[in-house]
Design a protein around this motif. Sequence first.
Motif, short mmCIF file in Angstrom:
data_model
loop_
_atom_site.label_atom_id
_atom_site.label_comp_id
_atom_site.label_asym_id
_atom_site.label_seq_id
_atom_site.Cartn_x
_atom_site.Cartn_y
_atom_site.Cartn_z
N PHE A 59 2.34 2.18 3.46
CA PHE A 59 3.03 3.12 4.34
C PHE A 59 4.39 3.47 3.76
O PHE A 59 4.96 2.73 2.96
N VAL A 60 4.89 4.62 4.16
CA VAL A 60 6.17 5.12 3.66
C VAL A 60 7.30 4.40 4.39
O VAL A 60 7.35 4.38 5.61
N VAL A 61 8.21 3.84 3.60
CA VAL A 61 9.41 3.21 4.14
C VAL A 61 10.55 4.22 4.13
O VAL A 61 11.33 4.32 5.07
N VAL A 69 8.72 8.33 -2.89
CA VAL A 69 8.84 7.54 -1.67
C VAL A 69 8.98 6.07 -2.03
O VAL A 69 8.52 5.62 -3.08
N ARG A 70 9.65 5.34 -1.14
CA ARG A 70 9.62 3.88 -1.21
C ARG A 70 8.56 3.47 -0.20
O ARG A 70 8.53 3.97 0.92
N HIS A 71 7.66 2.59 -0.63
CA HIS A 71 6.52 2.26 0.23
C HIS A 71 6.30 0.76 0.25
O HIS A 71 6.84 0.02 -0.58
N SER A 72 5.50 0.34 1.22
CA SER A 72 5.19 -1.07 1.38
C SER A 72 3.74 -1.22 1.83
O SER A 72 3.16 -0.28 2.39
N SER A 73 3.19 -2.39 1.62
CA SER A 73 1.80 -2.66 1.98
C SER A 73 1.64 -2.74 3.50
O SER A 73 2.49 -3.29 4.20
N ILE A 74 0.54 -2.19 3.98
CA ILE A 74 0.21 -2.30 5.40
C ILE A 74 -0.08 -3.75 5.75
O ILE A 74 0.24 -4.23 6.83
N ASP A 75 -0.70 -4.47 4.80
CA ASP A 75 -1.05 -5.87 5.00
C ASP A 75 0.16 -6.74 4.64
O ASP A 75 0.49 -6.90 3.46
N PRO A 76 0.80 -7.35 5.63
CA PRO A 76 1.99 -8.15 5.34
C PRO A 76 1.68 -9.41 4.53
O PRO A 76 2.58 -9.97 3.91
N ARG A 116 -0.30 14.53 4.57
CA ARG A 116 1.15 14.48 4.83
C ARG A 116 1.94 14.18 3.55
O ARG A 116 3.00 14.75 3.33
N ALA A 117 1.41 13.28 2.73
CA ALA A 117 2.09 12.94 1.48
C ALA A 117 2.15 14.14 0.55
O ALA A 117 3.20 14.42 -0.04
N LEU A 118 1.05 14.87 0.41
CA LEU A 118 1.03 16.05 -0.46
C LEU A 118 1.95 17.15 0.08
O LEU A 118 2.63 17.83 -0.68
N THR A 119 1.98 17.31 1.40
CA THR A 119 2.86 18.30 2.01
C THR A 119 4.32 17.96 1.75
O THR A 119 5.12 18.83 1.39
#
Length: 183
Positions: A59-61, A69-76, A116-119
């Motif tokens: 997901f986008v942080v 984007v800075r992103h992180s895993s959905i699975d903690p 959304r990411a491509l937009t």
Amino acid sequence: MSGTSVPQPGLERMVPFPGHPLVVGVTPGQDPLVVRTAAALASAVGVPLFFAYADTSRFVVEEHPDGTVRHSSIDPDGVDDAWEDAEAALRDSLADLMRDDDLHWELRYLAGRPDRALTHLARAVDASAIVVGTRATGTGRHLRDLLEGSVAAHLSHHQHRPVVTVPLAVVDWKEIRAPWATR
């Protein structure tokens, strides 16, 4: 329904092709036809390419003005650096496909919903169009399309740039049946 107005496509919002890059949605193992079609179009117009992969397991942080984007895993509890191997493999695959072209290109590793990411990236780089491939045919494809919709359809309905859709498989007209028809 909210009272806010959503900006609509129009001549005043059109981004001219010359001088504005193309954003190209890519996935690992994707048919090279998408990349080659985008490269041919970019070469004809004389613009760079921004290849983009949206990792749905992240997901986008934070979104940056340049489209990264800075992103992180959905699975903690998951390993958080596995995406780096995926990015490197995708970059190597693109380098192989683009080695004979004299085009400037970049890969952006994004996160979340692909449309959304491509937009976001297209807006950030002021792209003239977005290029995506169709989904490959196979078991469960129709159900997935019904539940999720296609990235191309979402893009064409939720942002103002043209969407170039590269067909990756065609269905014979005789094979198309109405959902209620029996064999």
